[in-house]
Design an enzyme around this catalytic site. Structure first.
Site, short mmCIF file in Angstrom:
data_model
loop_
_atom_site.label_atom_id
_atom_site.label_comp_id
_atom_site.label_asym_id
_atom_site.label_seq_id
_atom_site.Cartn_x
_atom_site.Cartn_y
_atom_site.Cartn_z
N ASN A 1 0.66 -1.19 -0.07
CA ASN A 1 0.04 0.04 -0.01
C ASN A 1 0.87 1.22 0.03
O ASN A 1 0.32 2.16 -0.57
CB ASN A 1 -0.99 0.10 1.19
CG ASN A 1 -0.41 -0.30 2.44
OD1 ASN A 1 0.74 -0.62 2.75
ND2 ASN A 1 -1.15 0.36 3.41
N GLU B 1 5.29 -4.29 11.94
CA GLU B 1 4.39 -3.11 11.97
C GLU B 1 3.10 -3.78 11.10
O GLU B 1 3.06 -3.97 9.84
CB GLU B 1 4.94 -1.94 11.05
CG GLU B 1 6.36 -1.51 11.43
CD GLU B 1 5.98 -0.62 12.80
OE1 GLU B 1 4.70 -0.26 13.03
OE2 GLU B 1 7.03 -0.21 13.42
N CYS C 1 -2.91 1.37 7.09
CA CYS C 1 -2.82 0.60 8.33
C CYS C 1 -3.22 1.52 9.13
O CYS C 1 -4.00 0.88 10.03
CB CYS C 1 -1.63 0.23 8.49
SG CYS C 1 -0.28 1.45 8.62
P1 NAP Z 1 0.68 -9.22 3.52
O1 NAP Z 1 -0.18 -10.02 2.86
O2 NAP Z 1 1.07 -9.43 4.89
O3 NAP Z 1 2.17 -8.93 2.75
C1 NAP Z 1 3.16 -8.05 3.36
C2 NAP Z 1 4.45 -8.70 2.88
O4 NAP Z 1 4.62 -10.04 3.33
C3 NAP Z 1 4.66 -9.01 1.24
O5 NAP Z 1 6.02 -8.69 0.75
C4 NAP Z 1 4.30 -10.48 1.12
O6 NAP Z 1 4.86 -11.05 -0.08
C5 NAP Z 1 5.35 -11.18 2.15
N1 NAP Z 1 4.76 -12.41 2.80
C6 NAP Z 1 3.80 -13.13 2.48
N2 NAP Z 1 3.80 -14.62 2.99
C7 NAP Z 1 4.93 -14.30 3.91
C8 NAP Z 1 5.55 -15.11 4.63
N3 NAP Z 1 4.99 -16.49 5.08
N4 NAP Z 1 6.47 -14.81 5.58
C9 NAP Z 1 7.18 -13.78 5.22
N5 NAP Z 1 6.70 -12.72 4.16
C10 NAP Z 1 5.74 -13.05 3.66
O7 NAP Z 1 0.28 -7.52 3.61
P2 NAP Z 1 -0.21 -6.73 2.45
O8 NAP Z 1 -1.67 -7.31 1.98
O9 NAP Z 1 0.51 -6.45 1.37
O10 NAP Z 1 -0.54 -5.37 3.19
C11 NAP Z 1 -1.86 -4.99 3.70
C12 NAP Z 1 -1.65 -5.22 5.27
O11 NAP Z 1 -0.58 -4.45 5.86
C13 NAP Z 1 -2.67 -4.54 6.18
O12 NAP Z 1 -3.04 -5.62 7.16
C14 NAP Z 1 -2.17 -3.33 6.78
O13 NAP Z 1 -2.50 -2.93 7.83
C15 NAP Z 1 -0.53 -3.85 6.97
N6 NAP Z 1 0.11 -2.70 7.01
C16 NAP Z 1 0.82 -2.26 8.33
C17 NAP Z 1 1.53 -0.88 8.29
C18 NAP Z 1 2.24 -0.60 9.56
O14 NAP Z 1 2.99 0.16 9.53
N7 NAP Z 1 1.77 -0.88 10.66
C19 NAP Z 1 1.78 -0.19 7.06
C20 NAP Z 1 0.95 -0.63 5.82
C21 NAP Z 1 0.27 -1.81 5.71
P3 NAP Z 1 4.01 -11.19 -1.24
O15 NAP Z 1 3.46 -10.22 -1.89
O16 NAP Z 1 4.91 -12.05 -2.37
O17 NAP Z 1 3.02 -12.37 -0.81
#
Ligand code: NAP
Length: 470
Positions: free
Chosen positions: A149, A244, A278
């Protein structure tokens, strides 16, 4: 776009297509790293530790300033790439790039102020006659795993402090939006010896598992969903981690609040990046005395937002990251309506687009209230007192940020004290961050803090050196 391993661009035959969620066109493709590539990146990052260690803090800082200048020159190109791969309105992508460039500058500044301290060992038994001090040492190799995002800013919040504290890095950006992050990593890497910054693309679980399991990776800095955060935490064992994760942030509007300001906060907080933030406002908690005034103005302002081509400067709301994400939001909304929620505005999906949506008559057991909804849906909950507002705000497993609108200083301080969240803003929505502040949630929203100075602290270990002068 290629991966970067030991200063070389690496491409594989197996690819992932990066799709523009606005028109379904292919923007580009990235390689799927195999085990060999991942291990090569880990080896390369380990070899490069020496080259960073040999640099003075001044040199690291100057190189980060050079990288800042290069990134600044490329910020428009990268903003366009963010819009193409995420569907984020171009004005927001430009804002993300402005912040990313400044974040890099903060790291260049911080590289010069990583201090230890002198420790009076003679305050302890048998400590007399010692001269002792601490030194902050880099951890070694930091793996940065980032979501779709805010693909550049969230990655730079890991890479920049890692280098400032003389750690080498391996970036694994989200498969849905890896391009701008890869380009940013390449730009910064150009200023440093080979292997200081490496990047890998491919399956999140495959790359992630190898990085988390490796004894040659010293820290995992992860931003993403709670589900993956838990997986990493369970797997990481003794490895240092920063997580995070998601949020379910409240925006509280109390009796006597400046309603225009509160509505401005609600519109930005609920609908920025089509609700895919987030620290987005996920629950609006309004005192009954101002509920009608707030709701009417909120509906009026939301209905003026323009959905459309995210490359168009006048667009306020672009598509969600893909159709599945939009369907997920639709299902969550429909479930809430079936459970008695009242649709006040919006509510329609068209392919990847979702209208800014406002709902009322909410109860706290609705799925949409319990879990993070990653889309433009704003549920309004009515309360009768400040105590009730705080109780509802805290009734969630998340605790990232919170915003409270009030003109009453007692209520302001009570909320600031009692709301469980990494940050509480008074007269500002939760969807607010400056890149130097300590950022990071409690409970399921994560572990550790980012914000350059705080990330640097979490990327160093403290060594004590004691000289026995007796
Ligand atoms: P996500 O599905 O958790 O993916 C995040 C990253 O993790 C991607 O690079 C993904 O790779 C990788 N990943 C997937 N499976 C993994 C595993 N088993 N081990 C290690 N890494 C793995 O999150 P998203 O859909 O991209 O983002 C949305 C989420 O992020 C929301 O829940 C949002 O609240 C959170 N977020 C939090 C913050 C904060 O600062 N607190 C900021 C922004 C977003 P692939 O894409 O290749 O699957």
């Amino acid at each position: 776009m290629d991966m970067l391993i030991n200063g070389e661009k690496v491409s594989k035959n197996e690819k992932i297509q990066v799709i523009n969620p606005y028109n379904n066109e292919i923007v580009d493709e990235v390689s799927i790293a195999n085990k060999n590539d991942i291990n090569n990146a880990i080896e390369s990052a380990n070899r490069a530790k020496k080259s960073l260690d040999e640099m003075s803090a001044l040199k690291v800082s100057n190189k980060l300033y050079d990288a800042y200048e290069s990134l600044r020159k490329n910020k428009k190109e990268l903003a366009k790439l963010i819009t193409l791969e995420v569907g984020k309105p171009i004005k927001e992508s430009l804002g993300e790039m402005d912040r990313s460039v400044e974040t890099l500058k903060l790291a260049a500044e911080e590289a010069k102020r990583i201090y230890g301290e002198s420790i009076p060992l003679d305050a302890g038994i048998n400590g007399k006659g010692f001269f002792a001090f601490t030194k902050k040492m880099p951890l070694g190799v930091v793996a940065a795993i980032t979501p779709f995002n805010y693909p550049v800013n969230l990655a730079i919040h890991k890479i920049a402090p890692a280098i400032a504290s003389k750690n080498t890095t391996i970036l694994k950006p989200a498969s849905q939006a890896p391009l701008a992050a890869l380009k940013m990593a390449e730009i910064i890497a150009n200023e440093f010896p080979n292997g200081v910054i490496n990047s890998l693309t491919g399956s999140g679980s495959e790359v992630g598992n190898v990085l988390v399991d490796s004894s040659k990776v010293d820290k995992i800095s992860f931003t993403g969903s709670v589900a993956i955060g838990h997986l990493i935490s369970a797997r990481a064992k003794m490895k240092k981690i920063t997580l995070e994760l998601g949020g379910n942030d409240p925006l509280i509007v109390l009796d006597g609040a400046n309603i225009e300001e509160a509505v401005k906060g609600a519109v930005t907080g609920s609908f920025l990046n089509a609700g895919q933030v987030c620290m987005g406002v996920k629950r609006i908690i309004v005192h009954e005395n101002v509920q009608d005034e707030f709701t009417n103005l909120f509906i009026e302002k939301s209905e003026k937002l323009k959905l459309g081509n995210p490359l168009d400067k006048s667009t306020d709301i672009g598509p969600l990251i893909d159709e599945n994400a939009a369907i997920c939001v639709e299902e969550s909304l429909n479930n809430a309506i079936n459970d008695g929620a009242e649709l006040l505005s919006g509510g329609k999906r068209k392919d990847t687009f979702f209208e800014p949506t406002i709902i009322g008559n909410i109860n706290e057991n609705m799925d949409l209230i319990i879990n993070e909804t990653f889309g433009p849906v704003a549920p309004i909950i009515t309360v009768r007192s400040t105590d009730e507002a705080i109780k509802i705000a805290n009734n969630t497993n998340y605790a990232l940020q919170a915003g409270v609108y009030t003109e009453n200083y007692r209520d302001a301080l009570k909320c600031a004290n009692e709301i469980e969240a990494g940050s509480v803003f008074i007269n500002k929505q939760s969807t607010f961050r400056t890149d130097n502040m300590p950022f990071g949630g409690f409970k399921d929203s994560g572990v550790g803090k980012e914000g350059i100075k705080y990330a640097v602290e979490d990327m160093c270990r403290t060594k004590l050196i004691g000289l026995n002068l007796r």
